[in-house]
Structures are given as structure tokens and as C-alpha cells.
Design a protein around this motif. Structure first.
Motif, PDB file in Angstrom:
ATOM      1  N   SER A  98       0.864  -1.182   0.000  1.00  0.00           N
ATOM      2  CA  SER A  98       0.000   0.000   0.000  1.00  0.00           C
ATOM      3  C   SER A  98       0.904   1.237   0.000  1.00  0.00           C
ATOM      4  O   SER A  98       2.129   1.116   0.082  1.00  0.00           O
ATOM      5  CB  SER A  98      -0.872  -0.006   1.252  1.00  0.00           C
ATOM      6  OG  SER A  98      -0.029   0.224   2.369  1.00  0.00           O
ATOM      7  N   LYS A  99       0.290   2.414  -0.078  1.00  0.00           N
ATOM      8  CA  LYS A  99       1.086   3.656  -0.087  1.00  0.00           C
ATOM      9  C   LYS A  99       1.954   3.786   1.160  1.00  0.00           C
ATOM     10  O   LYS A  99       3.029   4.373   1.143  1.00  0.00           O
ATOM     11  CB  LYS A  99       0.145   4.863  -0.204  1.00  0.00           C
ATOM     12  CG  LYS A  99      -0.316   5.113  -1.628  1.00  0.00           C
ATOM     13  CD  LYS A  99      -0.693   6.579  -1.853  1.00  0.00           C
ATOM     14  CE  LYS A  99      -0.835   6.896  -3.323  1.00  0.00           C
ATOM     15  NZ  LYS A  99      -1.941   6.182  -3.983  1.00  0.00           N
ATOM     16  N   ASP A 104      -0.564  -5.340   0.829  1.00  0.00           N
ATOM     17  CA  ASP A 104      -1.918  -5.201   0.311  1.00  0.00           C
ATOM     18  C   ASP A 104      -2.366  -6.597  -0.138  1.00  0.00           C
ATOM     19  O   ASP A 104      -2.036  -7.039  -1.236  1.00  0.00           O
ATOM     20  CB  ASP A 104      -1.917  -4.214  -0.865  1.00  0.00           C
ATOM     21  CG  ASP A 104      -3.274  -4.137  -1.552  1.00  0.00           C
ATOM     22  OD1 ASP A 104      -4.214  -4.827  -1.088  1.00  0.00           O
ATOM     23  OD2 ASP A 104      -3.401  -3.403  -2.544  1.00  0.00           O
ATOM     24  N   VAL A 105      -3.087  -7.285   0.747  1.00  0.00           N
ATOM     25  CA  VAL A 105      -3.513  -8.656   0.436  1.00  0.00           C
ATOM     26  C   VAL A 105      -4.947  -8.675  -0.116  1.00  0.00           C
ATOM     27  O   VAL A 105      -5.591  -9.718  -0.162  1.00  0.00           O
ATOM     28  CB  VAL A 105      -3.388  -9.603   1.662  1.00  0.00           C
ATOM     29  CG1 VAL A 105      -1.940  -9.864   2.008  1.00  0.00           C
ATOM     30  CG2 VAL A 105      -4.141  -9.061   2.860  1.00  0.00           C
ATOM     31  N   SER A 106      -5.430  -7.523  -0.561  1.00  0.00           N
ATOM     32  CA  SER A 106      -6.822  -7.454  -1.024  1.00  0.00           C
ATOM     33  C   SER A 106      -7.066  -8.344  -2.242  1.00  0.00           C
ATOM     34  O   SER A 106      -8.155  -8.883  -2.408  1.00  0.00           O
ATOM     35  CB  SER A 106      -7.207  -6.006  -1.335  1.00  0.00           C
ATOM     36  OG  SER A 106      -6.380  -5.498  -2.361  1.00  0.00           O
ATOM     37  N   TYR A 107      -6.033  -8.523  -3.097  1.00  0.00           N
ATOM     38  CA  TYR A 107      -6.223  -9.370  -4.292  1.00  0.00           C
ATOM     39  C   TYR A 107      -6.361 -10.835  -3.873  1.00  0.00           C
ATOM     40  O   TYR A 107      -7.148 -11.583  -4.429  1.00  0.00           O
ATOM     41  CB  TYR A 107      -5.050  -9.205  -5.269  1.00  0.00           C
ATOM     42  CG  TYR A 107      -4.894  -7.798  -5.772  1.00  0.00           C
ATOM     43  CD1 TYR A 107      -5.592  -7.368  -6.901  1.00  0.00           C
ATOM     44  CD2 TYR A 107      -4.074  -6.877  -5.112  1.00  0.00           C
ATOM     45  CE1 TYR A 107      -5.458  -6.067  -7.370  1.00  0.00           C
ATOM     46  CE2 TYR A 107      -3.934  -5.580  -5.563  1.00  0.00           C
ATOM     47  CZ  TYR A 107      -4.630  -5.180  -6.689  1.00  0.00           C
ATOM     48  OH  TYR A 107      -4.505  -3.896  -7.139  1.00  0.00           O
ATOM     49  N   PRO A 272      11.985  -5.308  -4.469  1.00  0.00           N
ATOM     50  CA  PRO A 272      11.756  -4.096  -3.660  1.00  0.00           C
ATOM     51  C   PRO A 272      10.576  -4.226  -2.698  1.00  0.00           C
ATOM     52  O   PRO A 272      10.419  -3.413  -1.808  1.00  0.00           O
ATOM     53  CB  PRO A 272      11.436  -3.002  -4.705  1.00  0.00           C
ATOM     54  CG  PRO A 272      11.679  -3.596  -6.036  1.00  0.00           C
ATOM     55  CD  PRO A 272      11.634  -5.080  -5.881  1.00  0.00           C
ATOM     56  N   ILE A 273       9.727  -5.249  -2.912  1.00  0.00           N
ATOM     57  CA  ILE A 273       8.465  -5.329  -2.165  1.00  0.00           C
ATOM     58  C   ILE A 273       8.453  -6.441  -1.126  1.00  0.00           C
ATOM     59  O   ILE A 273       8.120  -6.222   0.041  1.00  0.00           O
ATOM     60  CB  ILE A 273       7.301  -5.539  -3.172  1.00  0.00           C
ATOM     61  CG1 ILE A 273       7.146  -4.273  -4.015  1.00  0.00           C
ATOM     62  CG2 ILE A 273       6.007  -5.896  -2.463  1.00  0.00           C
ATOM     63  CD1 ILE A 273       6.131  -4.377  -5.110  1.00  0.00           C
TER      64      ILE A 273
END
Ligand SMILES: NC(=O)c1ccc[n+]([C@@H]2O[C@H](COP(=O)([O-])OP(=O)(O)OC[C@H]3O[C@@H](n4cnc5c(N)ncnc54)[C@H](O)[C@@H]3O)[C@@H](O)[C@H]2O)c1
Length: 451
Positions: A98-99, A104-107, A272-273
Motif C-alpha cells: 500500500s502507499k 496489500d492482500v486485497s487481491y 523491492p516489495i
């Protein structure tokens, strides 16, 4: 027929949710092994491309995709209702940050909701998306068990990290060993059975959480080692030593050393993530993942170091960044791919533009570049473009670049990928290389000093 038997006889119907860099090559391996595969993606454009028998992923040849679709072994849809007829489902959806740099595990949650609506006894579900340890056991298991079915008894659940390296001509989905960890031993056994049908070597581990951690170790290992050599490049800049020469010489040691090379910064959807997923999880346990934080800090400095190199080179020619014409050569995050996700080129070009640089770019794989400071369209790499540039900055080392020609036609080149090694020393006099002595007055160009 039992799932195990269906898998062994390849009569099982398989589903893949998310048909991107990971999901499409995986679907092809499954279909080529003789399974009937249904791909599900929320992006209608991808479904249309598949229906038109066209591949949109460089690693998947259109001929193979067309063959699988024509022979009825692969089909794709946006409609999750097909899951009701599938025996095993692999989830390959994105896991961005997220920002605020939180996972962001929404997917994943959306994909699991789709599965939950069609979950039936005997189904096997495998998560392949990179995520924090505990996602499969805590998040997914809880959702799938909500209606009373039990994992390991009624349905089966496992994690198997995807290791694909887009653009890698030697290692693809089939010949890269696949780690598998289930919630129960039976889950592991069935997931191993699935992947063994189309992957040369499957490596079972004791739990889904272990498999999740394996992936995070692999990518943190890369991030930390890249951070180390990026700091080496900063030190070599100050000391007037060529970091690449140092690394290549060190790599002649036949044991105990693994070469990594500096560059303009980290890019892609993984390195990077992914380490931040682990750092975030550890925060909840009051544990600070120090190596992850430090590597990120060093790696994030690199685009600024590149801008400083461009500034120093222009300065040597008596020019400021403001008003200078700068040609960025290559913008994709790594060689020979079109993937722009997290590419450090974006930060480099944005900063040069913010400082008043007139930046253009050439990348045969990326026709349009969406920046924070606007959108650019690529220019052809002509002799006129090179001659008119006050500085050419090489950000990606695509194999198709004729580096000697580029340097011969330019007045100043900033090389962030060591592409100018081996060039005639006369030509190298106009090249400023990251992590290497300046060809201009010694000491005139020094690195960004992080400390
Ligand atoms: N790209 C790589 O090199 C790589 C390597 C190893 C692991 N991974 C991991 O694999 C996962 C997928 O990465 P990717 O590069 O394939 O991403 P991608 O963006 O290329 O593909 C993901 C696809 O999922 C679709 N999608 C998103 N939400 C969906 C939903 N709820 N239902 C159906 N479809 C949905 C998107 O439309 C997209 O086509 C990520 O967790 C990533 O970290 C990627």
C-alpha cells in the motif's frame, strides 16, 4: 475418482486465478502436461487476448498458447463460476504494497472469496503469490473453513512460492524446483502430486508457513546482497576504485562468495516489495528486521546517486541539469523485459525533470512511460538523438544496445550497468560509471555520501 488419482492420470481439471507473469506460464505448463486448465482473470483485456490466441507475456510463445487454446486444453474467463467444476486451484494474483508500505492482500482476499463461493469437498487450493508467513494458515484457512468444511479432511490447502524469473532463458517454470508446504501432511502430499505432474523437481517442506518464509528468505537475500554491493559502489566512488572489477575478481574465489552487481536501484514486483511483507509481519511481534530496513535504505539511495552522476558529468562540461537534454537509455527494471514495475528509471527521470532537465528516453520494449511528472513517449535511437544529447544515461542493459556506437556518438555517457566495460580506453574517457573512478579530474566527481 480420488483427487490423487485424478492428478496422476491428469484427468483433474485445474484452475489458475490471475493470468499475469506468473499465472500464464504456469497455465501453459499444466496444459502442455495434458491437464484441462481454466484461467480466471478480472482483466477482461487478457481474456480477450487469450480468446484471440495471442500471448501478452514475453516468456509464453504465442504458438504454444494458440495450440493449447485450439486443442481445448486452455480456456480463460472472468467468471469464477467455473471454479465449481475444478479439482485444484492455484492463486497467482498480485501482492503489492500500500502507499504506507504495508502488505496489500486485497487481491488474495478477493480470489479466496471467489473460491469460497464454489468450494466443494476434495478440492485442492494452492497460494503462489508471495506473502507474509501465516497468510495461508491464518487468513485463507479461516475464510475457507467459515462454512464448516475442514482443511485436510474436506478440502486441501497449501502454499507454493512462485520463483519465475521473467526473461530467464535457462530457467523457466518447469525446470525451477518448486517448494511446497501444506497446512496438513495430506495437503502437502496432494500439492506435491499436483506440481510433480509438470515440474521437474518438487521440494516438500513441513508447513505452509515454512514455504512462505522460504520465498521471503530468497528475496531478502537478494535485496540485502544488492544493498551490500550498492554500498560498495558508493564506497568505491569515494575511493576511486572500480566496484565491478572488485566484484569480478572476488568472484574468482571458488567457495564462499556469490557475485551481485550494483545498479541504479531495485526494480520489479518482487525484490523491492517482498522483504517488506516480512518486516511488516515482524513488527507485530515487536521485532525490527534490521537487514531488510538497511538494505532498503541503501538501495533507495541509488537513483539519487545516478542523478548526482549526471549532474557531475554535465558540470564537467560547464552545464547545469536545468535545460540540458538528457537521453535515458533503457527504462525497464531489468534487461530484455518490458516490465516497468518499481523500475528505478522512473525515480531517476522524475528527479532529472524536477531539476529542469529536458529528458527523453529510448527503450525498444517500453513505448510509453508513465512518470509522476507526466507521460513520455520513447524516441528512436538515432545518431542525431545521441549527438543532440548533453548526456546519455544508461539505466537498463538491454542486450540489443550497441554500446560502442552509443558512446562513439555521444559527448557524455553515465553508465549505471557496467555496459561500457571493455570499450576502447579512449571512448571510456567520456563515460562516468557508477561505482568507479571518474575519467575527469580525480576526485572531481564524488558519490552521494550516505553517512
Ligand atoms: N513477476 C514475477 O517475476 C514474480 C516472480 C515470483 C513471484 N511473483 C509473485 O507472484 C504473484 C503474481 O505476480 P505477477 O507478476 O504474475 O502479477 P501480474 O500483475 O502480472 O498478474 C496478476 C494477475 O492477476 C489478476 N488479478 C488480480 N486480482 C484478481 C482477482 N481477484 N481475480 C482474478 N484475477 C485477478 C490481474 O488482472 C493480473 O492479470 C505476486 O504475488 C508476485 O509477488 C512474481
Amino acid at each position: 475418482m480420488e483427487l490423487e488419482e485424478k492428478l496422476a492420470s491428469r484427468k483433474a481439471r485445474l484452475a489458475v486465478i490471475g493470468l499475469g507473469y506468473v499465472g500464464l506460464p504456469l497455465s501453459m505448463e499444466m496444459a502442455e502436461a495434458g491437464f484441462h486448465v481454466v484461467g480466471i482473470d478480472s482483466d477482461d483485456r487478457k481474456i480477450k487476448e487469450i480468446a484471440a490466441k495471442r500471448s501478452y507475456i514475453a516468456d509464453v510463445p504465442t504458438e504454444i498458447l494458440a495450440k493449447m487454446v485450439s486443442e481445448g486444453r486452455f480456456e480463460a474467463t472472468v467468471d469464477p463460476a467455473v471454479l465449481a467444476t475444478c479439482d485444484a486451484i492455484s492463486i497467482c494474483v498480485p501482492t503489492p504494497l500500500s502507499k504506507t508500505k504495508d502488505p496489500d492482500v486485497s487481491y488474495i482476499l478477493d480470489a479466496v472469496e471467489k473460491i469460497e463461493r464454489h468450494l466443494h469437498p476434495g478440492q485442492l487450493i494452492v497460494l503462489e503469490s508471495t506473502t507474509y508467513p501465516g497468510t495461508t494458515d491464518e487468513l485463507i484457512r479461516e475464510k475457507l473453513e467459515a462454512k464448516g468444511m475442514r482443511v485436510g479432511r474436506d478440502f486441501f490447502l497449501a502454499f507454493s512460492p512462485e520463483r519465475i524469473d521473467p526473461g530467464n532463458k535457462t530457467h523457466g517454470t518447469r525446470n525451477t524446483p518448486k517448494v511446497v508446504g501444506g497446512i496438513t501432511p495430506r495437503c502437502t502430499q496432494l500439492a506435491v502430486q499436483l506440481y510433480s505432474q509438470f515440474i521437474d523437481r518438487v521440494v516438500p517442506v513441513s508447513s505452509a508457513r515454512t514455504a512462505e518464509m522460504v520465498k521471503l528468505l530468497e528475496n531478502t537475500f537478494r535485496s540485502v546482497n544488492i544493498g551490500l554491493v550498492n554500498e560498495l559502489a558508493q564506497m568505491c566512488d569515494v575511493l576511486g576504485v572500480d566496484a565491478y572489477e572488485v566484484i569480478e575478481a572476488a568472484a574468482t574465489k571458488p567457495f564462499g562468495f556469490l557475485p551481485f552487481f550494483p545498479g541504479p536501484g531495485l526494480g520489479g514486483h518482487c525484490i523491492p516489495i517482498d522483504p517488506h511483507y516480512l518486516a511488516w509481519k515482524m513488527k507485530a511481534h515487536d521485532f525490527t528486521a534490521r537487514f531488510i530496513g538497511l538494505a532498503a535504505e541503501v538501495n533507495q539511495e541509488m537513483p539519487h546517486l545516478v542523478v548526482d552522476k549526471v549532474s557531475a558529468g554535465l558540470n564537467h562540461h560547464g552545464k547545469p541539469i536545468k535545460g540540458s537534454r538528457i537521453l535515458a537509455l533503457g527504462v525497464a527494471y531489468k534487461k530484455d523485459v518490458s516490465d516497468m514495475r518499481e523500475s528505478p528509471a522512473i525515480e531517476v527521470i522524475d528527479e532529472l525533470r524536477r531539476r529542469g532537465g529536458d529528458v527523453r528516453y529510448h527503450d525498444p520494449y517500453v513505448p510509453e512511460l508513465v512518470l509522476n511528472t507526466g507521460t513520455l513517449h520513447g524516441v528512436p535511437l538515432t545518431d542525431e538523438e545521441l549527438a543532440k544529447a548533453d548526456c546519455v544515461v544508461v539505466l537498463t542493459d538491454h542486450s540489443c544496445f550497441d554500446v560502442a556506437h552509443v558512446v562513439r556518438g555521444s559527448s557524455l555517457v553515465v553508465d549505471t550497468r557496467n555496459v561500457t566495460r571493455g570499450l576502447d580506453p579512449k571512448l571510456r574517457e567520456r563515460v562516468l560509471k557508477l561505482g568507479a573512478p571518474s575519467p575527469f579530474e580525480p576526485g572531481a566527481v564524488s558519490a552521494v555520501r550516505a553517512h
